[in-house]
Design an enzyme around this catalytic site. Structure first.
Site, PDB file in Angstrom:
ATOM      1  N   ARG A 178       0.693  -1.352   0.022  1.00 38.58           N
ATOM      2  CA  ARG A 178       0.050   0.078  -0.012  1.00 38.58           C
ATOM      3  C   ARG A 178       0.722   1.404   0.024  1.00 38.58           C
ATOM      4  O   ARG A 178       0.630   2.232  -0.827  1.00 38.58           O
ATOM      5  CB  ARG A 178      -0.885   0.042   1.155  1.00 38.58           C
ATOM      6  CG  ARG A 178      -2.265  -0.866   1.161  1.00 38.58           C
ATOM      7  CD  ARG A 178      -2.577  -1.265   2.421  1.00 38.58           C
ATOM      8  NE  ARG A 178      -1.593  -2.520   2.546  1.00 38.58           N
ATOM      9  CZ  ARG A 178      -1.834  -3.674   2.378  1.00 38.58           C
ATOM     10  NH1 ARG A 178      -2.743  -4.075   1.555  1.00 38.58           N
ATOM     11  NH2 ARG A 178      -0.850  -4.528   2.500  1.00 38.58           N
ATOM     12  N   THR A 179       1.701   1.197   0.991  1.00 41.70           N
ATOM     13  CA  THR A 179       2.549   2.600   0.855  1.00 41.70           C
ATOM     14  C   THR A 179       3.453   2.963  -0.107  1.00 41.70           C
ATOM     15  O   THR A 179       3.387   4.173  -0.785  1.00 41.70           O
ATOM     16  CB  THR A 179       3.377   2.552   2.353  1.00 41.70           C
ATOM     17  OG1 THR A 179       2.692   1.910   3.475  1.00 41.70           O
ATOM     18  CG2 THR A 179       3.913   3.864   2.609  1.00 41.70           C
ATOM     19  N   LYS A 223      26.691  -3.258   0.693  1.00 39.64           N
ATOM     20  CA  LYS A 223      28.130  -3.302   0.727  1.00 39.64           C
ATOM     21  C   LYS A 223      28.591  -2.557   2.035  1.00 39.64           C
ATOM     22  O   LYS A 223      29.724  -2.342   2.157  1.00 39.64           O
ATOM     23  CB  LYS A 223      28.609  -2.383  -0.566  1.00 39.64           C
ATOM     24  CG  LYS A 223      28.269  -3.019  -1.873  1.00 39.64           C
ATOM     25  CD  LYS A 223      28.624  -2.106  -3.060  1.00 39.64           C
ATOM     26  CE  LYS A 223      27.894  -2.620  -4.151  1.00 39.64           C
ATOM     27  NZ  LYS A 223      27.721  -1.118  -5.156  1.00 39.64           N
ATOM     28  N   ARG A 246      11.088   3.914   4.136  1.00 32.82           N
ATOM     29  CA  ARG A 246      10.757   2.717   5.077  1.00 32.82           C
ATOM     30  C   ARG A 246      11.911   1.969   5.365  1.00 32.82           C
ATOM     31  O   ARG A 246      12.764   1.672   4.604  1.00 32.82           O
ATOM     32  CB  ARG A 246       9.656   1.969   4.287  1.00 32.82           C
ATOM     33  CG  ARG A 246       9.287   0.645   5.274  1.00 32.82           C
ATOM     34  CD  ARG A 246       8.113   0.120   4.880  1.00 32.82           C
ATOM     35  NE  ARG A 246       6.895   0.600   5.202  1.00 32.82           N
ATOM     36  CZ  ARG A 246       5.855   0.251   5.109  1.00 32.82           C
ATOM     37  NH1 ARG A 246       5.379  -1.212   4.701  1.00 32.82           N
ATOM     38  NH2 ARG A 246       4.565   0.686   5.132  1.00 32.82           N
ATOM     39  N   HIS A 287       4.468   5.467  11.964  1.00 30.63           N
ATOM     40  CA  HIS A 287       3.784   5.227  10.410  1.00 30.63           C
ATOM     41  C   HIS A 287       3.080   6.634  10.274  1.00 30.63           C
ATOM     42  O   HIS A 287       1.774   6.412   9.982  1.00 30.63           O
ATOM     43  CB  HIS A 287       3.229   4.019  10.247  1.00 30.63           C
ATOM     44  CG  HIS A 287       3.148   3.736   8.619  1.00 30.63           C
ATOM     45  ND1 HIS A 287       3.384   4.687   7.729  1.00 30.63           N
ATOM     46  CD2 HIS A 287       2.822   2.690   8.131  1.00 30.63           C
ATOM     47  CE1 HIS A 287       3.140   3.983   6.452  1.00 30.63           C
ATOM     48  NE2 HIS A 287       2.790   2.692   6.741  1.00 30.63           N
TER      49      HIS A 287
HETATM   50  N1   CP Z   1      -0.541  -0.250   5.913  1.00 31.35           N
HETATM   51  C1   CP Z   1       0.633  -0.459   5.304  1.00 31.35           C
HETATM   52  O1   CP Z   1       1.686   0.356   5.764  1.00 31.35           O
HETATM   53  O2   CP Z   1       0.717  -1.401   4.292  1.00 31.35           O
HETATM   54  P1   CP Z   1       2.020  -1.786   3.608  1.00 31.35           P
HETATM   55  O3   CP Z   1       2.916  -2.421   4.563  1.00 31.35           O
HETATM   56  O4   CP Z   1       1.543  -2.762   2.296  1.00 31.35           O
HETATM   57  O5   CP Z   1       2.872  -0.492   2.963  1.00 31.35           O
END
Ligand code: CP
Length: 308
Positions: free
Chosen positions: A57-58, A87, A108, A136
């Site tokens: 999703r993100t 590396k 991320r 998040h």
């Molecule tokens: N909700 C969410 O962060 O989903 P993903 O891990 O698929 O990005």
């Protein structure tokens, strides 16, 4: 559109004032209502997506958001393996290098605090797309947007956060954001092994937000407006036995729905495993797929804000 506060990095939910939240929600609504008006707004701009942990999703909604705004995207999945991190390059050096190529970095990472470290050395905006057990914030923002869209209000909302609250970065970010609204009430529903961490409880106390803890989901179903389910996160457990003991501890199914108010909603940041039965999907109160779609509008609005 009036810009009330310039946003540079998006690292944690605490940095959002109520005023900034209102501005972001309004801008996201405009993106949803009239997407063509925003097309081309970020033409010529480049987004780099650096993902050290998996995502559906993100990653894809950020890419879609940038493309719909007329910008372009590049990046790496599985960056521990497919970037020069393999590396031994430090995160800080990677960010310094990507600064030369991109106008915004969506990061991320598996380490709590990684987004803050990246922002500390970055000249271009860094957006935290999840940092380990930390936060998040863009998920929290789309969650607030979803509650507003589904219930017509956020002030006064009663929400149960359910499942792996100790490891869940989405519930942490959402709790910080909800503390900016009036008369919110929170129930933390979790086994003691994965109870909500103390820093969030302290923050809610400081903000005068009423909260309580229980292990019993059923006891709150008739009271709450939102049941926010989360997955028990296997990847955050150091021992498999600890995970096995908790998996499947909470499950929303047709029987659960019968105890829920007619106008309450079920949310989940996804992915789900077995904590929401698929039979729930067709109930109008199942908001989680609409919630995932809302990520597109919030991320369009965020990219527009940080790059404007
Ligand atoms: N909700 C969410 O962060 O989903 P993903 O891990 O698929 O990005």
């Amino acid at each position: 559109m009036a810009v009330v506060q310039h946003l540079q990095h998006v690292v944690e939910s605490q940095q959002f004032s109520r005023q900034l939240l209102d501005e972001l929600m309004t801008r996201a609504s405009e993106m949803e209502r009239e997407p063509h008006r925003a097309a081309g707004r970020l033409q010529g701009r480049v987004m780099a997506a650096l993902f050290y942990e998996p995502s559906t999703r993100t990653r894809l909604s950020f890419e879609a958001a940038m493309l719909r705004l007329g910008g372009r995207t590049m990046g790496t999945d599985n960056a521990h393996e497919f970037s020069s991190a393999a590396k031994g390059e430090s995160l800080e050096d990677t960010i310094r290098i990507v600064n030369g190529y991109a106008d915004v970095i969506v990061l991320r990472h598996d380490e709590e605090g990684a987004a803050r470290r990246a922002a500390a050395v970055s000249q271009v905006p860094v957006i935290n797309a999840g940092d380990g057990r930390g936060q998040h914030p863009t998920q929290g923002l789309l969650d607030v947007y979803t509650i507003r869209a589904e219930l017509g209000r956020i002030d006064g909302v009663k929400i149960a956060m359910v499942g792996d609250l100790a490891n869940g970065r989405t519930v942490r970010s959402l709790a910080y954001l909800l503390s900016k609204y009036r008369d919110v009430q929170v129930w933390f529903v979790a086994p003691p092994q994965v109870a909500m961490r103390q820093d969030i409880k302290d923050h809610l106390d400081q903000r005068g937000v009423r909260w309580s803890e229980t292990e019993d989901l059923e006891s709150v179903l008739a009271t709450v407006d939102v049941v926010y389910m989360t997955r028990i996160q296997k990847e955050r457990f150091s021992d498999l036995a600890g995970y096995e003991a908790l998996k499947g501890v909470y499950r929303v199914d047709a029987q659960t729905l019968r105890k829920l108010q007619a106008n309450s909603i079920v949310m989940h940041p996804l992915p789900r495993l077995d904590e929401i039965a698929t039979e729930v999907d067709t109930d109008p109160r199942a908001a989680y797929f609409r919630q995932a779609r809302n990520g597109l509008f919030i991320r369009m609005a965020l990219l527009d804000m940080v790059l404007s």
